[in-house]
Scaffold this motif. Sequence first.
Motif, mmCIF file in Angstrom:
data_model
loop_
_atom_site.group_PDB
_atom_site.id
_atom_site.type_symbol
_atom_site.label_atom_id
_atom_site.label_comp_id
_atom_site.label_asym_id
_atom_site.label_seq_id
_atom_site.Cartn_x
_atom_site.Cartn_y
_atom_site.Cartn_z
ATOM 1 N N PRO A 50 7.636 14.401 -3.410
ATOM 2 C CA PRO A 50 8.295 12.870 -3.199
ATOM 3 C C PRO A 50 7.562 11.777 -3.846
ATOM 4 C CG PRO A 50 8.339 14.244 -1.392
ATOM 5 C CD PRO A 50 7.557 14.855 -2.386
ATOM 6 N N CYS A 51 6.295 12.010 -4.009
ATOM 7 C CA CYS A 51 5.375 11.094 -4.592
ATOM 8 C C CYS A 51 5.643 10.630 -6.129
ATOM 9 C CB CYS A 51 3.833 11.335 -4.232
ATOM 10 S SG CYS A 51 3.436 11.521 -2.480
ATOM 11 N N HIS A 52 5.679 12.015 -6.621
ATOM 12 C CA HIS A 52 6.207 12.020 -8.238
ATOM 13 C C HIS A 52 7.566 11.409 -8.413
ATOM 14 C CE1 HIS A 52 3.313 14.962 -9.945
ATOM 15 N NE2 HIS A 52 2.852 15.469 -8.684
ATOM 16 N N ASP A 53 8.438 11.607 -7.499
ATOM 17 C CA ASP A 53 9.774 11.031 -7.546
ATOM 18 C C ASP A 53 9.694 9.600 -7.465
ATOM 19 O OD1 ASP A 53 10.535 13.679 -7.551
ATOM 20 O OD2 ASP A 53 11.458 13.684 -5.509
ATOM 21 N N GLU A 54 9.142 8.855 -6.751
ATOM 22 C CA GLU A 54 9.129 7.571 -6.653
ATOM 23 C C GLU A 54 7.998 6.820 -7.482
ATOM 24 O OE1 GLU A 54 8.148 6.244 -2.466
ATOM 25 O OE2 GLU A 54 5.968 6.519 -2.918
ATOM 26 N N ILE B 264 0.898 -1.409 -0.022
ATOM 27 C CA ILE B 264 -0.117 0.052 0.066
ATOM 28 C C ILE B 264 0.845 1.231 0.020
ATOM 29 C CG2 ILE B 264 -1.552 1.295 1.336
ATOM 30 C CD1 ILE B 264 -2.646 -1.201 2.457
ATOM 31 N N ASN B 265 0.638 2.338 -0.837
ATOM 32 C CA ASN B 265 1.252 3.527 -1.025
ATOM 33 C C ASN B 265 0.278 4.675 -0.724
ATOM 34 O OD1 ASN B 265 2.390 5.691 -3.190
ATOM 35 N ND2 ASN B 265 4.031 4.800 -1.884
ATOM 36 N N PHE B 266 0.641 5.442 0.237
ATOM 37 C CA PHE B 266 -0.206 6.640 0.581
ATOM 38 C C PHE B 266 0.455 7.639 -0.361
ATOM 39 C CE2 PHE B 266 -1.310 3.876 4.081
ATOM 40 C CZ PHE B 266 -2.726 4.367 4.382
ATOM 41 N N TRP B 267 -0.232 8.456 -1.015
ATOM 42 C CA TRP B 267 0.224 9.733 -1.922
ATOM 43 C C TRP B 267 -0.855 10.556 -1.996
ATOM 44 C CZ3 TRP B 267 -2.048 10.647 -6.587
ATOM 45 C CH2 TRP B 267 -2.722 9.721 -7.092
ATOM 46 N N ALA B 268 -0.344 11.738 -2.699
ATOM 47 C CA ALA B 268 -1.165 13.025 -3.288
ATOM 48 C C ALA B 268 -0.422 13.442 -4.496
ATOM 49 C CB ALA B 268 -1.313 13.805 -2.101
ATOM 50 N N THR B 269 -1.208 14.009 -5.316
ATOM 51 C CA THR B 269 -0.837 14.607 -6.628
ATOM 52 C C THR B 269 0.193 15.731 -6.133
ATOM 53 O OG1 THR B 269 -2.707 16.101 -6.906
ATOM 54 C CG2 THR B 269 -2.779 13.969 -8.056
ATOM 55 N N ILE C 172 -3.074 4.574 -2.253
ATOM 56 C CA ILE C 172 -4.326 5.321 -1.435
ATOM 57 C C ILE C 172 -3.934 6.726 -1.445
ATOM 58 C CG2 ILE C 172 -5.344 5.796 0.776
ATOM 59 C CD1 ILE C 172 -4.901 2.807 1.638
ATOM 60 N N ASN C 173 -5.006 7.522 -2.348
ATOM 61 C CA ASN C 173 -4.849 8.915 -2.543
ATOM 62 C C ASN C 173 -5.415 9.590 -1.386
ATOM 63 O OD1 ASN C 173 -6.329 11.495 -3.579
ATOM 64 N ND2 ASN C 173 -4.297 11.293 -4.582
ATOM 65 N N LEU C 174 -4.593 10.542 -0.891
ATOM 66 C CA LEU C 174 -5.225 11.449 0.295
ATOM 67 C C LEU C 174 -6.140 12.464 -0.447
ATOM 68 C CD1 LEU C 174 -1.925 11.901 2.701
ATOM 69 C CD2 LEU C 174 -3.747 10.074 2.870
ATOM 70 N N THR C 175 -7.244 11.863 -0.647
ATOM 71 C CA THR C 175 -8.223 12.628 -1.253
ATOM 72 C C THR C 175 -8.805 13.829 -0.627
ATOM 73 O OG1 THR C 175 -9.017 10.762 -2.381
ATOM 74 C CG2 THR C 175 -10.505 12.388 -2.653
ATOM 75 N N ASN C 176 -8.998 13.798 0.733
ATOM 76 C CA ASN C 176 -9.162 14.778 1.743
ATOM 77 C C ASN C 176 -8.322 16.055 1.578
ATOM 78 O OD1 ASN C 176 -7.193 13.115 2.873
ATOM 79 N ND2 ASN C 176 -7.768 14.117 4.880
ATOM 80 N N ILE D 23 -0.543 8.412 9.385
ATOM 81 C CA ILE D 23 0.337 8.671 8.326
ATOM 82 C C ILE D 23 0.812 10.171 8.698
ATOM 83 C CG2 ILE D 23 0.467 9.300 5.653
ATOM 84 C CD1 ILE D 23 0.319 6.129 6.407
ATOM 85 N N ILE D 24 1.880 10.327 8.932
ATOM 86 C CA ILE D 24 2.384 11.771 9.461
ATOM 87 C C ILE D 24 3.142 12.258 8.324
ATOM 88 C CG2 ILE D 24 2.338 11.162 11.702
ATOM 89 C CD1 ILE D 24 5.476 10.705 11.756
ATOM 90 N N GLY D 25 3.457 11.708 6.954
ATOM 91 C CA GLY D 25 4.112 12.253 6.081
ATOM 92 C C GLY D 25 3.773 11.318 4.737
ATOM 93 N N ILE D 26 3.982 12.090 3.603
ATOM 94 C CA ILE D 26 4.007 11.071 2.382
ATOM 95 C C ILE D 26 4.846 11.665 1.592
ATOM 96 C CG2 ILE D 26 1.345 10.916 2.586
ATOM 97 C CD1 ILE D 26 1.056 13.128 0.481
ATOM 98 N N PRO D 27 5.110 10.306 0.456
ATOM 99 C CA PRO D 27 4.531 9.189 0.614
ATOM 100 C C PRO D 27 4.961 8.289 1.813
ATOM 101 C CG PRO D 27 6.516 9.029 -0.858
ATOM 102 C CD PRO D 27 6.291 10.622 -0.453
#
Length: 189
Positions: free
Chosen positions: A87-91, A78-83, A111-115, A151-155
Amino acid sequence: MKKRVLILGILVILGLALSMFLTTGGSAKQTVSPDTKTGPELKHSLPQPGDSAPDFVLADMEGRSLKLSDLRGKKVLINFWATWCQPCHDEMPELVQKYEEYKDKIAFYGINLTNMEGGNLSEMRNFLQQYHVSYPVLLDKEGRVANQYKIIGIPTTLTIDANGIIVDRFTGSLTETNMERMIQNLLKR
């Protein structure tokens, strides 16, 4: 209004990242494992390796629901991310490559942090197309699952064995080496 929400979200993430940086003795990237020395409050609050993965139900972008406990018997990443997360783009290219390599052995889920996205599904779709993401992406619209997993930081990436036990947890952009190590640890279980 969207700018204010985005700025507030960024400030919250920066504050959490600074807190994590200070808590981990100056290391923003940290793998949490049973033998990792962390502050007692952090170690006991995070679902971490050896703990049962908290169950959840989330819908994907087409409205289909997935319940984590329905994946028992499968190995899961599972990978938590946002657009908006660089760092989410990088990985992401490496994550997509690992999915293609291991999709017959491991169930990958984003899992997108849609909120924190402002509900902009078109931006999410563009992100997924840009990186050719073909594994399922689930929407955490209220941030409940991110809260369950602290989750205190993403990704943030977790691997979960076939019995629903967390094998590894990593906060920060994974390098190819770290990602492969997590996958190999999971495959050994």
